[in-house]
Enzyme design. Structure first.
Site, short mmCIF file in Angstrom:
data_model
loop_
_atom_site.label_atom_id
_atom_site.label_comp_id
_atom_site.label_asym_id
_atom_site.label_seq_id
_atom_site.Cartn_x
_atom_site.Cartn_y
_atom_site.Cartn_z
N TYR A 1 -3.76 17.99 -8.44
CA TYR A 1 -3.53 16.69 -7.79
C TYR A 1 -3.90 15.53 -8.71
O TYR A 1 -3.14 14.56 -8.86
CB TYR A 1 -4.35 16.65 -6.50
CG TYR A 1 -4.21 15.39 -5.68
CD1 TYR A 1 -3.04 15.15 -4.95
CD2 TYR A 1 -5.25 14.47 -5.60
CE1 TYR A 1 -2.93 14.00 -4.17
CE2 TYR A 1 -5.15 13.33 -4.82
CZ TYR A 1 -3.98 13.10 -4.11
OH TYR A 1 -3.88 11.96 -3.34
N LYS B 1 -1.31 12.73 -10.11
CA LYS B 1 -1.49 11.31 -9.79
C LYS B 1 -1.71 10.47 -11.05
O LYS B 1 -1.31 9.30 -11.11
CB LYS B 1 -2.65 11.14 -8.81
CG LYS B 1 -2.34 11.65 -7.41
CD LYS B 1 -1.08 11.07 -6.83
CE LYS B 1 -0.96 11.29 -5.33
NZ LYS B 1 0.33 10.80 -4.79
#
Length: 275
Positions: free
Chosen positions: A168, A172
């Site tokens: 993640y 991002k």
């Protein structure tokens, strides 16, 4: 009613059947934008459209996973076919699938990068010909080129990392790189491209719980929820001493979609309450 700041605009909002995405879709619609709502599942998408229409707004649904190879073209085509153009793109869809690096599978890594980084890339790629053609028509007609907007949803995990989120956090962080690059490529079209990096926002993914909770994502059970002790520790690091609401999260996106932000591009706005 106050003047609607986005009257006449057409917006795509991925992952807008629930949570932050739904709050963003409702906010943009309340400001006059016609919104294409998206969710993985039909029912949340229909509910979001119904809520927007009940409040006097205009919306249609484009159901499906943003990771499907043909999704980006369908999403963009829905805006053009239903509303005649495209002015705002909000790449919001996503979820977390956490594990420490030594236990993280290739599937976990690839799926999270697909939804948070590859899907926004495909949506922007599909939108480019539509935006380019619109700008050419406007210039040929001697009309001013309106400021179109892209807002990508990032996270403080992408800025500073977070244990258990190698996938993640990497996705991002990559999205911030994509944001900066498209800002430079699309400046000639008078498009601003920015990111919002969220801290702790109250959603179903971050709900406080002592029980093991899961959500179903494309046939898989994904763990969600935050242990009360972990949430308490996180809250103590936030200047405002609380998690944010989805409405506050939507406000950050709206700031970057509003006419007042027409000379802000390539930036990352942290919406974290002073985390």
């Amino acid at each position: 009613m106050s003047a609607q700041r986005l009257q006449g605009k057409v917006a795509l909002v991925s992952g807008s059947g629930r949570g932050i995405g739904r709050a963003v879709a409702e906010k943009l619609a309340a400001e006059g934008a016609k919104v294409v709502v998206n969710d993985l599942d039909p029912e949340p998408a229909k509910e979001a459209v119904a809520a927007i229409e009940a409040a006097g707004g205009v919306a249609v649904a484009c159901v499906g996973s943003v990771t499907e190879p043909d999704f980006a073209d369908r999403f963009v085509s829905t805006a053009v076919d239903q509303f005649g153009g495209l002015d705002i793109i909000v790449n919001n869809a996503g979820y977390t699938w956490d594990n420490v690096v030594q236990k993280m599978t290739d599937q976990q890594w690839e799926d999270i990068l697909d939804v948070h980084l590859t899907a926004p890339f495909r949506i922007l790629r599909a939108a480019q010909p539509v935006i380019s053609a619109a700008v050419k028509r406007e210039r040929a007609a001697g009309q001013p080129v309106p400021c179109r907007k892209v807002v990508n949803t990032s996270s403080t995990s992408g800025l500073q990392g977070n244990p258990g989120q190698a996938n993640y956090s990497s996705a991002k962080a990559g999205l911030i790189g994509l944001t900066k690059t498209i800002a430079k490529e699309w400046g000639r079209y008078n498009v601003t491209v920015n990111a919002v990096a969220y801290g702790v926002i109250n959603t179903r993914l971050t709900s406080v719980t002592t029980e093991e909770k899961t959500i179903k994502v494309e046939g898989r059970d994904i763990k969600v929820g935050v242990n009360p002790a972990v949430m308490d520790a996180a809250t103590k690091q936030i200047a405002l001493a609380r998690a944010g609401s989805v409405e506050e999260a939507a406000g950050a996106v709206y700031l970057l979609c509003s006419p007042e932000s027409s000379y802000i591009t390539g930036e990352t706005l942290v919406c974290g309450g002073g985390l």
